[in-house]
Design a protein around this motif. Structure first.
Motif, short mmCIF file in Angstrom:
data_model
loop_
_atom_site.label_atom_id
_atom_site.label_comp_id
_atom_site.label_asym_id
_atom_site.label_seq_id
_atom_site.Cartn_x
_atom_site.Cartn_y
_atom_site.Cartn_z
N MET A 1 42.40 63.42 33.30
CA MET A 1 41.91 64.30 32.32
C MET A 1 42.07 63.55 31.10
O MET A 1 41.10 63.91 30.12
CB MET A 1 42.97 65.75 32.25
N SER A 2 43.21 63.04 30.73
CA SER A 2 43.23 62.48 29.42
C SER A 2 42.16 61.28 29.19
O SER A 2 41.71 61.04 28.14
CB SER A 2 44.89 61.90 29.26
N ARG A 3 41.96 60.49 30.30
CA ARG A 3 40.88 59.38 30.21
C ARG A 3 39.53 60.24 29.71
O ARG A 3 38.84 59.77 28.95
CB ARG A 3 40.75 58.73 31.50
N LEU A 4 39.51 61.45 30.42
CA LEU A 4 38.07 61.96 29.98
C LEU A 4 37.98 62.41 28.43
O LEU A 4 36.98 62.11 28.17
CB LEU A 4 38.08 63.19 30.97
N ARG A 5 39.18 63.12 28.38
CA ARG A 5 39.36 63.35 26.77
C ARG A 5 38.92 62.07 25.91
O ARG A 5 38.31 61.97 24.88
CB ARG A 5 40.52 63.92 26.48
N MET A 6 39.66 60.84 26.34
CA MET A 6 39.65 59.79 25.45
C MET A 6 38.13 59.33 25.52
O MET A 6 37.66 58.82 24.32
CB MET A 6 40.63 58.75 26.11
N GLY A 7 37.59 59.45 26.56
CA GLY A 7 36.08 59.09 26.68
C GLY A 7 35.18 59.66 25.77
O GLY A 7 34.25 59.37 25.03
N ARG A 8 35.48 61.08 25.89
CA ARG A 8 34.62 62.05 24.95
C ARG A 8 34.84 61.85 23.60
O ARG A 8 33.87 61.58 22.71
CB ARG A 8 35.01 63.38 24.99
N GLY A 9 36.21 61.47 23.03
CA GLY A 9 36.56 61.18 21.60
C GLY A 9 35.79 59.79 21.39
O GLY A 9 35.38 59.68 20.19
N LEU A 10 35.76 58.93 22.26
CA LEU A 10 34.98 57.73 21.91
C LEU A 10 33.54 57.80 21.62
O LEU A 10 33.00 57.09 20.59
CB LEU A 10 35.44 56.81 22.93
#
Length: 270
Positions: A1-10
């Motif tokens: 989940m955190s990786r998905l959020r980081m990906g969206r943020g990037l």
């Protein structure tokens, strides 16, 4: 989940840099006075330039007329095809998508040919005045016709997507069982459920009309897009200022339309 959020943020960060850096650089260049300070001379001179308001009003009038004509033609046609003749839906889809395969220059060249041929052929008939009237520079109907054709595929996709999410036949049948006529069932029941699709079609059409340059320039009219190209050639700062004002005008119009649609949705829910 955190990786998905980081990906969206990037992704959002990259998109923000991609759009924001050129905009900021253009804005700084347009207000630079070359002595270490800033001046808005390019913007004040541009806003008071001859033809600014006239060209802007013409573009807004053409945009409003194009939206009105498209919705008045397309909505009844799509509803009739969905309710009364479902087998015609592929035909309607093909017809509405045809402008996509015709280049704008080819479409404009065809219009120019008709406008040159018509007055000579109909010189001694009432149609001559018609050819003159549709080329009135105060409100060129021929430009409105071209914009309707160019915006037709985008408006169709937006409205068709909205109709696919609504069971139109059931809604109309329920309204009819309650005693409503067909026109009242469509206006009071179907159209409120298509508000998002109508707004999307309108926004796409307005964005296309306000940014269209090729057809208006070739036909010799001067809406806002042609005016900013003509007036922005005076110097570099003026050219960038014209581009910034053009973007702001389009954004303001689209934001107002989106805000209007959101306000109506909230009032309908309450």
């Amino acid at each position: 989940m955190s990786r998905l959020r980081m990906g969206r943020g990037l992704v959002l960060l990259v998109c923000g840099i991609y759009f924001a850096v050129p905009m900021c650089a253009s804005l700084l260049f347009s207000i630079d006075d070359y002595h270490g300070g800033y001046t808005f001379h390019a913007y004040t001179e541009l806003l008071s330039a001859p033809g600014f308001l006239d060209s802007l009003y013409l573009s807004l009038e053409l945009a409003a007329a194009t939206v009105a004509v498209l919705l008045l033609v397309l909505v009844p046609a799509l509803l009739a095809a969905r309710l009364g003749a479902p087998k015609l839906r592929p035909v309607v889809e093909v017809m509405c998508s045809l402008p996509l395969v015709v280049p704008v220059v080819a479409l404009t060249t065809g219009i120019v040919g008709v406008l040159r041929w018509g007055p000579d052929y109909f010189a001694n008939s009432p149609f001559f005045q018609t050819f003159v009237a549709i080329q009135n520079p105060n409100f060129p109907v021929v430009l409105l016709i071209a914009y309707v054709l160019m915006a037709l595929p985008f408006a169709y996709r937006a409205l068709d997507g909205g109709l696919r999410g609504v069971d139109v036949a059931t809604l109309v049948e329920a309204a009819r069982n309650c005693g409503a006529s067909y026109p009242r069932a469509v206006i009071s029941v179907v159209l409120p459920n298509l508000r998002s699709a109508l707004l999307s079609a309108s926004v796409l059409t307005v964005a296309l009309v306000l940014g269209e340059f090729t057809t208006a320039s070739i036909l010799g009219f001067q809406p806002f897009s042609v005016w900013i190209n003509t007036y922005g050639k005076t110097d570099g700062q003026m050219s960038v200022a014209v581009s910034m004002i053009s973007l702001m005008v389009v954004w303001i119009v689209l934001l107002l339309m989106s805000a209007l649609g959101s306000g109506r949705r909230k009032s309908a829910r309450s």
